[in-house]
Design an enzyme around this catalytic site. Structure first.
Site, PDB file in Angstrom:
ATOM      1  N   SER A  60     -16.938  -6.579  -4.293  1.00 32.61           N
ATOM      2  CA  SER A  60     -16.910  -6.820  -5.735  1.00 32.61           C
ATOM      3  C   SER A  60     -15.726  -6.128  -6.396  1.00 32.61           C
ATOM      4  O   SER A  60     -15.178  -6.628  -7.381  1.00 32.61           O
ATOM      5  CB  SER A  60     -18.225  -6.384  -6.387  1.00 32.61           C
ATOM      6  OG  SER A  60     -18.492  -5.020  -6.143  1.00 32.61           O
ATOM      7  N   GLU A  61     -15.304  -4.953  -5.873  1.00 32.91           N
ATOM      8  CA  GLU A  61     -14.094  -4.301  -6.364  1.00 32.91           C
ATOM      9  C   GLU A  61     -13.392  -3.527  -5.262  1.00 32.91           C
ATOM     10  O   GLU A  61     -14.042  -3.044  -4.323  1.00 32.91           O
ATOM     11  CB  GLU A  61     -14.382  -3.330  -7.515  1.00 32.91           C
ATOM     12  CG  GLU A  61     -14.393  -3.956  -8.885  1.00 32.91           C
ATOM     13  CD  GLU A  61     -15.793  -4.267  -9.365  1.00 32.91           C
ATOM     14  OE1 GLU A  61     -15.928  -4.890 -10.433  1.00 32.91           O
ATOM     15  OE2 GLU A  61     -16.748  -3.896  -8.674  1.00 32.91           O
ATOM     16  N   THR A  62     -12.086  -3.435  -5.419  1.00 34.37           N
ATOM     17  CA  THR A  62     -11.256  -2.568  -4.582  1.00 34.37           C
ATOM     18  C   THR A  62     -10.412  -1.708  -5.516  1.00 34.37           C
ATOM     19  O   THR A  62      -9.858  -2.206  -6.505  1.00 34.37           O
ATOM     20  CB  THR A  62     -10.347  -3.384  -3.653  1.00 34.37           C
ATOM     21  OG1 THR A  62     -11.169  -4.097  -2.718  1.00 34.37           O
ATOM     22  CG2 THR A  62      -9.391  -2.492  -2.880  1.00 34.37           C
ATOM     23  N   HIS A  89     -18.408   2.297  -9.149  1.00 30.03           N
ATOM     24  CA  HIS A  89     -18.690   2.511  -7.724  1.00 30.03           C
ATOM     25  C   HIS A  89     -17.397   2.633  -6.930  1.00 30.03           C
ATOM     26  O   HIS A  89     -17.313   3.407  -5.964  1.00 30.03           O
ATOM     27  CB  HIS A  89     -19.623   1.429  -7.169  1.00 30.03           C
ATOM     28  CG  HIS A  89     -18.981   0.176  -6.697  1.00 30.03           C
ATOM     29  ND1 HIS A  89     -18.654  -0.862  -7.536  1.00 30.03           N
ATOM     30  CD2 HIS A  89     -18.601  -0.223  -5.455  1.00 30.03           C
ATOM     31  CE1 HIS A  89     -18.123  -1.844  -6.839  1.00 30.03           C
ATOM     32  NE2 HIS A  89     -18.073  -1.484  -5.569  1.00 30.03           N
ATOM     33  N   PHE A 226     -22.716 -10.510 -12.154  1.00 35.76           N
ATOM     34  CA  PHE A 226     -21.274 -10.297 -12.143  1.00 35.76           C
ATOM     35  C   PHE A 226     -20.533 -11.571 -11.718  1.00 35.76           C
ATOM     36  O   PHE A 226     -19.686 -11.550 -10.833  1.00 35.76           O
ATOM     37  CB  PHE A 226     -20.938  -9.137 -11.205  1.00 35.76           C
ATOM     38  CG  PHE A 226     -19.519  -8.652 -11.258  1.00 35.76           C
ATOM     39  CD1 PHE A 226     -18.828  -8.531 -12.452  1.00 35.76           C
ATOM     40  CD2 PHE A 226     -18.873  -8.308 -10.082  1.00 35.76           C
ATOM     41  CE1 PHE A 226     -17.519  -8.081 -12.477  1.00 35.76           C
ATOM     42  CE2 PHE A 226     -17.565  -7.840 -10.091  1.00 35.76           C
ATOM     43  CZ  PHE A 226     -16.879  -7.738 -11.299  1.00 35.76           C
TER      44      PHE A 226
END
Length: 298
Positions: A60-62, A89, A226
């Site tokens: 979902s994110e980097t 996170h 999301f």
């Protein structure tokens, strides 16, 4: 091996996924956690390269870091589809990754698109635990029009909302609608119109949609839709937990001491635990551990 600009031997990078570490942030004692990518030296990367790497990793994110001081970093966050101004996170994952990569415990300053994020990293047994402090939180009313569109996209009725808890908008780096389900069973049913919710969130500038129930004052169950990040929901959302802390503070709903826990990801089979401290004034503190996903990282 070469020396990177951040001073970590062996961390000089080329713009591909081999430069990325993988960490699971906010795991419970029994496992789980929300995976995040971490690139420890992204100084030579363009935004397009960061977006491509985030999409290839698929989390979902980097988080992409560039050292600007001994313990100061510029940080940018990318979902598989777009840059995200703040991500809790991935912040925790990045802080623990830096600690693992030689920095150890101590204080960090991350300079994000929304401002300065201070992170304290402590050694707890064989793990590192990170506590981030957000920019000052904000709250706002959720207008009737967007609320009606939101409920329609979620396939929720007014009767699905807990009448004893307020709805609204909350900010702890990103804006999030706050909706309380009338029961935990209603929260477990999450099937929504992906395209409609994506369009609404893009128009309104929302980060995720926080869907919640309160088991007790200091224990809240959460799901965060999301779709603008390309996923149905996020297993753990530090930005949303921080925003919730500010929302509860503003509405006089914090437990004694101002601390509470958020359980998220349970319905996905990825349980996550976020500790939130909204006592006092100013930024909200969100704490958790992170563990290296070795099999994917090697």
């Amino acid at each position: 091996m070469t020396e990177s600009r951040s001073g970590h031997a062996g961390l000089a990078l080329s713009p591909d996924t081999s430069s990325a570490l993988r960490y699971a942030a906010f795991p419970t004692e029994s496992g789980g956690g929300n995976p995040a990518g971490v690139v420890l030296d992204a100084a030579a990367m363009s935004a397009a390269e960061m977006l491509r790497i985030a999409a290839e990793i698929g989390y979902s994110e980097t988080a992409f870091l560039e050292a600007i001081g001994s313990r100061d970093y510029r940080v940018r966050y990318f979902s598989p589809q777009a840059e995200v101004d703040f991500c809790g996170h991935a912040t925790v994952a990045a802080a623990v990754a830096l600690a693992d990569a030689e920095l150890g415990a101590g204080e960090l300053v991350l300079h994000s698109n929304v401002g300065e994020i201070r992170v304290s990293v402590a050694s707890v047994g064989e793990r590192y635990r990170a506590t981030l402090t957000t920019v000052s939180p904000k709250t706002a009313e959720l207008p009737a029009g967007p609320l009606a569109e939101l409920l329609a996209a979620l396939d929720w009725e007014a009767e699905d909302l807990d009448p004893d808890l307020p709805i609204g908008l909350a900010f702890g780096g990103l804006w999030h609608p706050i909706l309380w389900a009338v029961t935990r069973e209603r929260l477990a049913e999450l099937e929504y119109d992906f395209a409609a919710l994506t369009t609404l969130m893009q128009r309104e500038g929302w980060g995720t949609v926080s869907l919640l129930t309160r088991e007790r004052a200091d224990l809240i169950h959460s799901r965060n839709a999301f779709p603008i990040g390309g996923v149905v929901e996020d297993p753990a959302t530090g930005a949303a937990a921080a925003a919730l802390g500010g929302f509860l503070r503003t509405n006089g709903l914090l437990p004694d001491g101002g601390k509470f826990r958020v359980l998220q990801g349970e319905d996905m089979g990825q349980p996550c635990l976020l500790d939130v401290d909204a006592s006092g004034h100013g930024g909200i503190r969100v704490s958790g551990t992170a563990t290296r996903i070795v099999a994917d990282a090697e």
